[in-house]
Write a protein that holds these residues in place. Sequence first.
Motif, PDB file in Angstrom:
ATOM      1  N   PRO A   1       0.829  -1.215   0.000  1.00 27.38           N
ATOM      2  CA  PRO A   1       0.000   0.000   0.000  1.00 27.38           C
ATOM      3  C   PRO A   1       0.858   1.258   0.000  1.00 27.38           C
ATOM      4  O   PRO A   1       2.047   1.215   0.318  1.00 27.38           O
ATOM      5  CB  PRO A   1      -0.778  -0.133   1.312  1.00 27.38           C
ATOM      6  CG  PRO A   1       0.135  -0.917   2.213  1.00 27.38           C
ATOM      7  CD  PRO A   1       0.819  -1.897   1.305  1.00 27.38           C
ATOM      8  N   ASN A   2       0.248   2.375  -0.357  1.00 25.71           N
ATOM      9  CA  ASN A   2       0.925   3.674  -0.290  1.00 25.71           C
ATOM     10  C   ASN A   2       2.222   3.661  -1.095  1.00 25.71           C
ATOM     11  O   ASN A   2       3.223   4.244  -0.706  1.00 25.71           O
ATOM     12  CB  ASN A   2       1.197   4.029   1.184  1.00 25.71           C
ATOM     13  CG  ASN A   2       1.902   5.366   1.367  1.00 25.71           C
ATOM     14  OD1 ASN A   2       1.651   6.316   0.645  1.00 25.71           O
ATOM     15  ND2 ASN A   2       2.803   5.420   2.332  1.00 25.71           N
ATOM     16  N   SER A   3       2.195   2.958  -2.238  1.00 24.75           N
ATOM     17  CA  SER A   3       3.442   2.832  -3.003  1.00 24.75           C
ATOM     18  C   SER A   3       3.307   3.423  -4.403  1.00 24.75           C
ATOM     19  O   SER A   3       2.211   3.576  -4.945  1.00 24.75           O
ATOM     20  CB  SER A   3       3.850   1.369  -3.111  1.00 24.75           C
ATOM     21  OG  SER A   3       2.893   0.616  -3.825  1.00 24.75           O
ATOM     22  N   LYS A   4       4.458   3.748  -4.967  1.00 28.35           N
ATOM     23  CA  LYS A   4       4.600   4.129  -6.358  1.00 28.35           C
ATOM     24  C   LYS A   4       5.366   3.005  -7.056  1.00 28.35           C
ATOM     25  O   LYS A   4       6.002   2.190  -6.395  1.00 28.35           O
ATOM     26  CB  LYS A   4       5.408   5.426  -6.479  1.00 28.35           C
ATOM     27  CG  LYS A   4       4.818   6.641  -5.818  1.00 28.35           C
ATOM     28  CD  LYS A   4       5.796   7.804  -5.963  1.00 28.35           C
ATOM     29  CE  LYS A   4       5.301   9.053  -5.286  1.00 28.35           C
ATOM     30  NZ  LYS A   4       6.298  10.156  -5.377  1.00 28.35           N
ATOM     31  N   PRO A   5       5.329   2.952  -8.380  1.00 26.14           N
ATOM     32  CA  PRO A   5       6.187   1.985  -9.073  1.00 26.14           C
ATOM     33  C   PRO A   5       7.648   2.183  -8.669  1.00 26.14           C
ATOM     34  O   PRO A   5       8.157   3.300  -8.681  1.00 26.14           O
ATOM     35  CB  PRO A   5       5.963   2.314 -10.557  1.00 26.14           C
ATOM     36  CG  PRO A   5       4.606   2.951 -10.596  1.00 26.14           C
ATOM     37  CD  PRO A   5       4.483   3.722  -9.315  1.00 26.14           C
ATOM     38  N   THR A   6       8.306   1.111  -8.282  1.00 22.85           N
ATOM     39  CA  THR A   6       9.686   1.201  -7.813  1.00 22.85           C
ATOM     40  C   THR A   6      10.624   1.441  -8.991  1.00 22.85           C
ATOM     41  O   THR A   6      10.639   0.650  -9.941  1.00 22.85           O
ATOM     42  CB  THR A   6      10.104  -0.096  -7.092  1.00 22.85           C
ATOM     43  OG1 THR A   6       9.193  -0.336  -6.015  1.00 22.85           O
ATOM     44  CG2 THR A   6      11.510   0.011  -6.546  1.00 22.85           C
ATOM     45  N   PRO A   7      11.411   2.514  -8.946  1.00 17.17           N
ATOM     46  CA  PRO A   7      12.358   2.777 -10.038  1.00 17.17           C
ATOM     47  C   PRO A   7      13.363   1.636 -10.194  1.00 17.17           C
ATOM     48  O   PRO A   7      13.714   0.961  -9.216  1.00 17.17           O
ATOM     49  CB  PRO A   7      13.061   4.064  -9.597  1.00 17.17           C
ATOM     50  CG  PRO A   7      12.132   4.704  -8.612  1.00 17.17           C
ATOM     51  CD  PRO A   7      11.442   3.573  -7.924  1.00 17.17           C
ATOM     52  N   ALA A   8      13.819   1.426 -11.405  1.00 15.30           N
ATOM     53  CA  ALA A   8      14.772   0.343 -11.673  1.00 15.30           C
ATOM     54  C   ALA A   8      16.059   0.514 -10.880  1.00 15.30           C
ATOM     55  O   ALA A   8      16.752  -0.463 -10.571  1.00 15.30           O
ATOM     56  CB  ALA A   8      15.080   0.288 -13.170  1.00 15.30           C
ATOM     57  N   THR A   9      16.389   1.758 -10.545  1.00 12.47           N
ATOM     58  CA  THR A   9      17.630   2.024  -9.801  1.00 12.47           C
ATOM     59  C   THR A   9      17.468   1.845  -8.296  1.00 12.47           C
ATOM     60  O   THR A   9      18.457   1.895  -7.563  1.00 12.47           O
ATOM     61  CB  THR A   9      18.106   3.457 -10.079  1.00 12.47           C
ATOM     62  OG1 THR A   9      17.048   4.376  -9.768  1.00 12.47           O
ATOM     63  CG2 THR A   9      18.485   3.623 -11.545  1.00 12.47           C
ATOM     64  N   TYR A  10      16.225   1.669  -7.844  1.00 12.15           N
ATOM     65  CA  TYR A  10      15.966   1.552  -6.403  1.00 12.15           C
ATOM     66  C   TYR A  10      16.013   0.072  -6.030  1.00 12.15           C
ATOM     67  O   TYR A  10      15.007  -0.631  -6.028  1.00 12.15           O
ATOM     68  CB  TYR A  10      14.593   2.151  -6.062  1.00 12.15           C
ATOM     69  CG  TYR A  10      14.416   2.485  -4.591  1.00 12.15           C
ATOM     70  CD1 TYR A  10      14.716   3.754  -4.115  1.00 12.15           C
ATOM     71  CD2 TYR A  10      13.931   1.541  -3.688  1.00 12.15           C
ATOM     72  CE1 TYR A  10      14.547   4.088  -2.782  1.00 12.15           C
ATOM     73  CE2 TYR A  10      13.774   1.855  -2.351  1.00 12.15           C
ATOM     74  CZ  TYR A  10      14.075   3.128  -1.907  1.00 12.15           C
ATOM     75  OH  TYR A  10      13.908   3.447  -0.570  1.00 12.15           O
ATOM     76  N   ILE A  11      17.202  -0.400  -5.726  1.00 13.89           N
ATOM     77  CA  ILE A  11      17.438  -1.824  -5.485  1.00 13.89           C
ATOM     78  C   ILE A  11      17.888  -2.035  -4.046  1.00 13.89           C
ATOM     79  O   ILE A  11      18.817  -1.376  -3.558  1.00 13.89           O
ATOM     80  CB  ILE A  11      18.529  -2.360  -6.441  1.00 13.89           C
ATOM     81  CG1 ILE A  11      18.088  -2.144  -7.893  1.00 13.89           C
ATOM     82  CG2 ILE A  11      18.798  -3.833  -6.176  1.00 13.89           C
ATOM     83  CD1 ILE A  11      19.188  -2.422  -8.903  1.00 13.89           C
ATOM     84  N   GLU A  12      17.223  -2.954  -3.357  1.00 11.08           N
ATOM     85  CA  GLU A  12      17.604  -3.240  -1.971  1.00 11.08           C
ATOM     86  C   GLU A  12      19.033  -3.759  -1.902  1.00 11.08           C
ATOM     87  O   GLU A  12      19.446  -4.600  -2.700  1.00 11.08           O
ATOM     88  CB  GLU A  12      16.645  -4.269  -1.368  1.00 11.08           C
ATOM     89  CG  GLU A  12      16.930  -4.574   0.093  1.00 11.08           C
ATOM     90  CD  GLU A  12      15.941  -5.546   0.685  1.00 11.08           C
ATOM     91  OE1 GLU A  12      16.376  -6.501   1.363  1.00 11.08           O
ATOM     92  OE2 GLU A  12      14.712  -5.373   0.463  1.00 11.08           O
TER      93      GLU A  12
END
Length: 303
Positions: A32-43
């Motif tokens: 919930p409360n999320s946006k599409p995760t950018p490709a550069t946003y990697i755990e």
Amino acid sequence: MKTILSAFILSIAITTAYSQEKSIPLYPNGVPNSKPTPATYIEKTDKNSWITQVSQPTLTSYLPAKGTANGTAIVVCPGGSYAGLASAHEGTAVAQEFNKIGVTAFVLKYRLPSDNIMQDKSIGPLQDAQTAIQMVRKHAAEWGIDPNKIGIIGFSAGGHLVSTAGTHFDKPVNENKDISVRPDFMMLIYPVITFGEQAHVGSRENLIGKTPSAAQVELYSNEKQITANTPPTFLVHAEDDKTVPVQNSLMFYDALLKNHVKAEMHLFQEGGHGFGLNNSKNKGKWFDWATAWLDENGFLKGK
């Protein structure tokens, strides 16, 4: 029929993950409360088990030895200034210590506030903490847990998250309103509490930004949010903490007393910040005191 099947599959997945001490997705049907995760946003997890850029929160179970569980459970929230998670000494090690006293522990890998992945970053971590409490409570019977003995512990900024969970439970920010999000007890270890003058500025800025409104500062200054219904609380802090001033715990403790909430606080003369389970400056082990406090309040008596 699809709903029933999905619920059955989720139940099997959770039970399997639990029995093998593996991570359970907190939101199997979408965050919930999320946006599409950018490709550069990697755990990422570094060699010191420091986790950053969490977009898919999880709950990892740690079980007491067979035959020793007493029905009490705790959700563990590592600290890290709301910028990362110190998942080893403020997560796994803590969970394993709780197992030794018969407490079932769950380490929460919560989302770190970010405008890149959240619509409202100020509520993201709290959504995860509230959902974690609900998940443990929902599955209490199958996991051998008393639904009235579910606590939460946090360190540093994780302590701010826990103190928020323990004072904002009457205003749930997650989607499930049917299961209580109120923890039955909370434990705050060198916690960030206030967003006022004694704030840890990095934690405040990461959660509510560099120019928060006065209302936001007030809302997340949790010493101001305590009521008579706030859960019993155990606090630990070092007086020489230069990162999070000891006044954070002092203010919270004072407000607990004024609202007649059961509370116990231990202050080390030395120890600084971030010592986890072991304050090398002091021979006293705060976990021993915490165990005694849990016992005195009936949380180690068995089901």
